[in-house]
Design a protein around this motif. Structure first.
Motif, mmCIF file in Angstrom:
data_model
loop_
_atom_site.group_PDB
_atom_site.id
_atom_site.type_symbol
_atom_site.label_atom_id
_atom_site.label_comp_id
_atom_site.label_asym_id
_atom_site.label_seq_id
_atom_site.Cartn_x
_atom_site.Cartn_y
_atom_site.Cartn_z
ATOM 1 N N SER A 97 -50.583 37.984 56.054
ATOM 2 C CA SER A 97 -50.053 38.746 54.930
ATOM 3 C C SER A 97 -49.274 39.994 55.382
ATOM 4 O O SER A 97 -48.311 40.384 54.747
ATOM 5 C CB SER A 97 -51.200 39.157 54.005
ATOM 6 N N GLN A 98 -49.700 40.630 56.451
ATOM 7 C CA GLN A 98 -48.971 41.816 56.899
ATOM 8 C C GLN A 98 -47.906 41.437 57.930
ATOM 9 O O GLN A 98 -48.104 40.555 58.745
ATOM 10 C CB GLN A 98 -49.928 42.851 57.481
ATOM 11 N N PRO A 99 -46.750 42.074 57.882
ATOM 12 C CA PRO A 99 -45.667 41.701 58.795
ATOM 13 C C PRO A 99 -45.997 42.083 60.238
ATOM 14 O O PRO A 99 -46.657 43.086 60.508
ATOM 15 C CB PRO A 99 -44.472 42.491 58.274
ATOM 16 N N LYS A 100 -45.526 41.242 61.157
ATOM 17 C CA LYS A 100 -45.712 41.502 62.581
ATOM 18 C C LYS A 100 -44.380 41.971 63.153
ATOM 19 O O LYS A 100 -43.318 41.683 62.613
ATOM 20 C CB LYS A 100 -46.150 40.226 63.301
ATOM 21 N N LYS A 101 -44.455 42.632 64.296
ATOM 22 C CA LYS A 101 -43.244 43.108 64.949
ATOM 23 C C LYS A 101 -42.645 41.974 65.780
ATOM 24 O O LYS A 101 -43.296 41.393 66.648
ATOM 25 C CB LYS A 101 -43.553 44.299 65.839
ATOM 26 N N ILE A 102 -41.377 41.661 65.507
ATOM 27 C CA ILE A 102 -40.672 40.606 66.218
ATOM 28 C C ILE A 102 -40.100 41.183 67.502
ATOM 29 O O ILE A 102 -39.415 42.199 67.490
ATOM 30 C CB ILE A 102 -39.533 40.029 65.356
ATOM 31 N N ILE A 103 -40.412 40.504 68.638
ATOM 32 C CA ILE A 103 -39.877 41.001 69.906
ATOM 33 C C ILE A 103 -38.789 40.087 70.460
ATOM 34 O O ILE A 103 -38.032 40.504 71.341
ATOM 35 C CB ILE A 103 -40.990 41.205 70.954
ATOM 36 N N GLU A 104 -38.697 38.859 69.959
ATOM 37 C CA GLU A 104 -37.680 37.952 70.477
ATOM 38 C C GLU A 104 -37.352 36.887 69.433
ATOM 39 O O GLU A 104 -38.215 36.435 68.699
ATOM 40 C CB GLU A 104 -38.204 37.260 71.748
ATOM 41 N N ARG A 105 -36.092 36.511 69.387
ATOM 42 C CA ARG A 105 -35.630 35.400 68.559
ATOM 43 C C ARG A 105 -34.930 34.423 69.487
ATOM 44 O O ARG A 105 -34.261 34.824 70.433
ATOM 45 C CB ARG A 105 -34.629 35.866 67.510
ATOM 46 N N TRP A 107 -34.166 29.801 70.357
ATOM 47 C CA TRP A 107 -34.088 28.414 69.950
ATOM 48 C C TRP A 107 -34.886 27.560 70.927
ATOM 49 O O TRP A 107 -34.814 27.753 72.127
ATOM 50 C CB TRP A 107 -32.637 27.927 69.943
ATOM 51 N N VAL A 108 -35.630 26.597 70.380
ATOM 52 C CA VAL A 108 -36.329 25.592 71.170
ATOM 53 C C VAL A 108 -35.937 24.239 70.599
ATOM 54 O O VAL A 108 -36.286 23.921 69.468
ATOM 55 C CB VAL A 108 -37.864 25.770 71.098
ATOM 56 N N LYS A 109 -35.156 23.477 71.376
ATOM 57 C CA LYS A 109 -34.711 22.156 70.942
ATOM 58 C C LYS A 109 -34.117 22.210 69.539
ATOM 59 O O LYS A 109 -34.603 21.579 68.627
ATOM 60 C CB LYS A 109 -35.857 21.155 70.972
ATOM 61 N N ASP A 110 -33.108 22.992 69.348
ATOM 62 C CA ASP A 110 -32.361 23.167 68.102
ATOM 63 C C ASP A 110 -33.210 23.658 66.925
ATOM 64 O O ASP A 110 -32.872 23.460 65.772
ATOM 65 C CB ASP A 110 -31.580 21.900 67.712
ATOM 66 N N ARG A 111 -34.314 24.327 67.217
ATOM 67 C CA ARG A 111 -35.160 24.901 66.163
ATOM 68 C C ARG A 111 -35.334 26.395 66.428
ATOM 69 O O ARG A 111 -35.697 26.808 67.531
ATOM 70 C CB ARG A 111 -36.519 24.225 66.122
ATOM 71 N N ALA A 112 -35.102 27.183 65.404
ATOM 72 C CA ALA A 112 -35.209 28.630 65.545
ATOM 73 C C ALA A 112 -36.676 29.049 65.603
ATOM 74 O O ALA A 112 -37.526 28.483 64.935
ATOM 75 C CB ALA A 112 -34.525 29.308 64.361
ATOM 76 N N TYR A 113 -36.936 30.062 66.454
ATOM 77 C CA TYR A 113 -38.295 30.595 66.526
ATOM 78 C C TYR A 113 -38.251 32.117 66.568
ATOM 79 O O TYR A 113 -37.243 32.724 66.888
ATOM 80 C CB TYR A 113 -39.052 30.042 67.738
ATOM 81 N N LEU A 114 -39.420 32.699 66.208
ATOM 82 C CA LEU A 114 -39.613 34.147 66.296
ATOM 83 C C LEU A 114 -40.843 34.388 67.149
ATOM 84 O O LEU A 114 -41.908 33.841 66.880
ATOM 85 C CB LEU A 114 -39.843 34.747 64.904
ATOM 86 N N LEU A 115 -40.706 35.226 68.179
ATOM 87 C CA LEU A 115 -41.829 35.580 69.041
ATOM 88 C C LEU A 115 -42.311 36.957 68.612
ATOM 89 O O LEU A 115 -41.536 37.913 68.564
ATOM 90 C CB LEU A 115 -41.402 35.592 70.512
ATOM 91 N N PHE A 116 -43.594 37.060 68.290
ATOM 92 C CA PHE A 116 -44.163 38.315 67.813
ATOM 93 C C PHE A 116 -44.838 39.073 68.945
ATOM 94 O O PHE A 116 -45.057 38.548 70.037
ATOM 95 C CB PHE A 116 -45.169 38.041 66.684
ATOM 96 N N MET A 117 -45.180 40.316 68.666
ATOM 97 C CA MET A 117 -45.766 41.221 69.659
ATOM 98 C C MET A 117 -47.085 40.687 70.223
ATOM 99 O O MET A 117 -47.374 40.859 71.405
ATOM 100 C CB MET A 117 -45.987 42.589 69.002
ATOM 101 N N ASP A 118 -47.882 40.009 69.387
ATOM 102 C CA ASP A 118 -49.179 39.508 69.853
ATOM 103 C C ASP A 118 -49.065 38.179 70.615
ATOM 104 O O ASP A 118 -50.062 37.605 71.026
ATOM 105 C CB ASP A 118 -50.138 39.349 68.678
#
Length: 143
Positions: A97-105, A107-118
């Protein structure tokens, strides 16, 4: 193969119907002898009764087999859900429910991903956006 009670009842009705079908001439002769006069086919339709008994028995047997088949399928899915709950269900978890801090955006095999701080990763899958504990878990899921 384990059959339930309803399927066995259906098979017994099928056997009874076949017994009527095979012995219809003898039974009609017996009824005519007991009644003391001859009966035409309109009064005693043992063949139709026998065929209806056979078809009804098959119908009940099919319903019983479907019932046991669907209950086995239900038990399978219940055990899968229980195993997933025991393992923590960390592979396919809901979004927090609470937003996380995104540290990296990326692509993995033509799929977008977001890497969070944890270290967790949210990635777009064919089933929608999913949250994984690590990038490696997300890559294994997609592969």
């Amino acid at each position: 193969m384990l059959l339930d009670r309803l399927t066995w009842i259906g098979y017994m009705l099928v056997a009874l119907g076949w017994a009527f079908l095979i012995s219809a001439p003898q039974v009609s002769q017996l009824v005519e002898n007991l009644a003391g006069h001859t009966m035409n086919a309109d009064h005693l339709n043992l063949l139709i009764i026998a065929l209806c008994t056979v078809l009804t028995g098959f119908g009940i047997a099919i319903v019983g087999a479907l019932q046991s088949g669907f209950s086995a399928l239900n038990r399978f899915f219940d055990s899968v859900l229980e195993r997933n709950a025991r393992s923590g269900g960390n592979v396919l978890s809901v979004r927090p429910s609470q937003p996380k801090k995104i540290i990296e955006r990326g692509w993995v095999k033509d799929r977008a991903y977001l890497l969070f701080m944890d270290g967790s990763v949210e990635i777009e899958t064919m089933l929608g956006r999913r949250l994984f504990p690590s990038l490696q878990d997300a890559q294994e899921f997609i592969a």
